[in-house]
Design a protein around this motif. Sequence first.
Motif, mmCIF file in Angstrom:
data_model
loop_
_atom_site.group_PDB
_atom_site.id
_atom_site.type_symbol
_atom_site.label_atom_id
_atom_site.label_comp_id
_atom_site.label_asym_id
_atom_site.label_seq_id
_atom_site.Cartn_x
_atom_site.Cartn_y
_atom_site.Cartn_z
ATOM 1 N N TYR A 264 2.296 -5.111 8.141
ATOM 2 C CA TYR A 264 2.466 -4.791 6.430
ATOM 3 C C TYR A 264 2.573 -3.528 6.137
ATOM 4 C CZ TYR A 264 -2.198 -2.585 7.356
ATOM 5 O OH TYR A 264 -2.716 -1.895 7.542
ATOM 6 N N VAL A 265 3.278 -3.120 5.079
ATOM 7 C CA VAL A 265 3.075 -1.700 5.279
ATOM 8 C C VAL A 265 3.162 -1.409 3.035
ATOM 9 C CG1 VAL A 265 5.578 -1.473 6.057
ATOM 10 C CG2 VAL A 265 6.010 -2.172 3.846
ATOM 11 N N TYR A 266 2.961 0.200 2.871
ATOM 12 C CA TYR A 266 2.192 0.477 1.642
ATOM 13 C C TYR A 266 2.725 0.924 0.516
ATOM 14 C CZ TYR A 266 -3.010 -0.093 2.814
ATOM 15 O OH TYR A 266 -4.214 -0.803 3.081
ATOM 16 N N VAL A 267 3.613 -0.574 -0.460
ATOM 17 C CA VAL A 267 4.046 0.597 -1.189
ATOM 18 C C VAL A 267 3.233 1.677 -2.531
ATOM 19 C CG1 VAL A 267 5.989 -0.721 -2.800
ATOM 20 C CG2 VAL A 267 5.437 -1.492 -0.923
ATOM 21 N N VAL A 268 3.759 2.638 -3.106
ATOM 22 C CA VAL A 268 3.458 2.948 -4.284
ATOM 23 C C VAL A 268 3.707 2.379 -5.640
ATOM 24 C CG1 VAL A 268 2.830 5.136 -5.231
ATOM 25 C CG2 VAL A 268 3.116 4.547 -3.030
ATOM 26 N N ALA B 8 1.107 7.864 6.365
ATOM 27 C CA ALA B 8 -0.207 7.858 6.010
ATOM 28 C C ALA B 8 -1.244 6.891 5.916
ATOM 29 C CB ALA B 8 -0.415 8.676 4.990
ATOM 30 N N GLY B 9 -0.193 6.077 6.109
ATOM 31 C CA GLY B 9 -0.440 4.534 5.782
ATOM 32 C C GLY B 9 -1.595 4.105 6.652
ATOM 33 N N ALA B 10 -1.540 4.365 7.358
ATOM 34 C CA ALA B 10 -3.361 3.961 8.384
ATOM 35 C C ALA B 10 -4.431 4.537 7.392
ATOM 36 C CB ALA B 10 -3.395 4.682 9.572
ATOM 37 N N PHE B 11 -4.676 5.623 6.588
ATOM 38 C CA PHE B 11 -5.460 6.446 5.921
ATOM 39 C C PHE B 11 -5.782 5.818 4.615
ATOM 40 C CE2 PHE B 11 -3.546 9.006 8.912
ATOM 41 C CZ PHE B 11 -5.515 9.237 10.257
ATOM 42 N N LEU B 12 -4.968 5.172 3.697
ATOM 43 C CA LEU B 12 -4.963 4.086 2.501
ATOM 44 C C LEU B 12 -5.685 3.218 2.193
ATOM 45 C CD1 LEU B 12 -1.316 5.307 1.284
ATOM 46 C CD2 LEU B 12 -3.493 6.442 0.906
ATOM 47 N N THR B 13 -6.457 2.931 1.795
ATOM 48 C CA THR B 13 -6.636 1.424 0.843
ATOM 49 C C THR B 13 -6.240 1.005 -0.157
ATOM 50 O OG1 THR B 13 -8.241 2.535 -0.289
ATOM 51 C CG2 THR B 13 -8.812 1.476 2.226
#
Length: 393
Positions: A329-333, A370-375
């Motif tokens: 997965y990835v984080y999308v803003v 920084a995805g590993a530090f986000l929720t």
Amino acid sequence: MNYETRAIGNEEVLSLPGGPGRSRWRLFAIVGAVIVLLLVGGYLIFGRSSPPAAKPTEQLPLVSVVIPGRSSVARTISATGSLAARRDMPVGVSGEGGIVTRVLVEPGQWVEKGQVLARVDRSVQTQTAASLAAQIKVAQADATLAQSQLDRAKQLVSRGFISRSDIDTKTATRDAAAARVKVAEAQLSQQQASNGRLDIRAPAAGLVLTRNVEAGQVVSAGSGVLFRMAENGQLELRAQVSEADLRGLHVGSQAKVTPVGGSDVFTGEVWQVSPVIDPQSRQGIARIALPYSPLLRPGGFAAATIVAGTTDVPQLPNASIQSDEKGNYVYVVGPDDKATRRAITVGEVSDKGVAIASGLNGTERVVLTAGAFLTPGQKVNPALVTADAANKR
């Protein structure tokens, strides 16, 4: 300072000059001043109200984001298989055979078409050929005599000494003698051709791979394969490809082949794709043509990377991709600057990054590192980075 003493009853009282009234008011003034000073000090220390505390500013994490877009990515297939001659030519005895007198080549040598690989004893066959050659001369002599007799008979027929039936007989004798000459010549040619087949020759130009014969060995048509050759030295990798990957392959696909145990990479081309699938392994064969090289040994094992076409997909640096028990997965803003989790499927991995097979269309703002530090749902302060700068990370 002058003081005066007054007697009040039995006691003497010290009084200030100026009278008792004046002294009392002075004492009151001093006490009042002290009280005022205390009140002012208390006001200054405790009474001044503090200004209202400013509302603390929310600290948002600064994250780098990239809009990956879409780029052309080569679809590659990894496979393994065995090296072999593209055209494997078994060479055996084509004649009647005999005793091998000499072997002229060794494995690894290049030979030309028709070149002798091994010689077989032909002493008996040579004498047979000589006998047949002598028979030709006998037949030719008989044919010459028959022709002369026919010529003389024709001269006498007009004088009545020879009948027409005798002429016909002599003509037939002459023709039979000429035919025997041709038969003798054909028998000699046949023997000579058979003698020529005694030697074991290369059916085509190529590379000798194996040798299974030695001098003194008796060989015949049932002796099996004596030499194996690779036609024109051409080799191939017979790559085992899964049923799903085989659908994307086509003749002409480029491939990189690396033999096991070495670092040398050879460029080849798929020249044949298996039309059938093995029902047990569910695999097919992709035959990759390779140029000759002494580092490529038939029977060896090699790995191949085959380019099976291109596709337009988003690409991301490897650091952008997270994974857990649910998958990649990835984080999308989003437009509200909140990070949301997006499940993806990764594709080909190259020096340019990781291709995203599904989950992104290329227009999203994707968190780079920084995805590993986000929720999920966390608000961030996004800083846009260009795709070229992201790929250099």
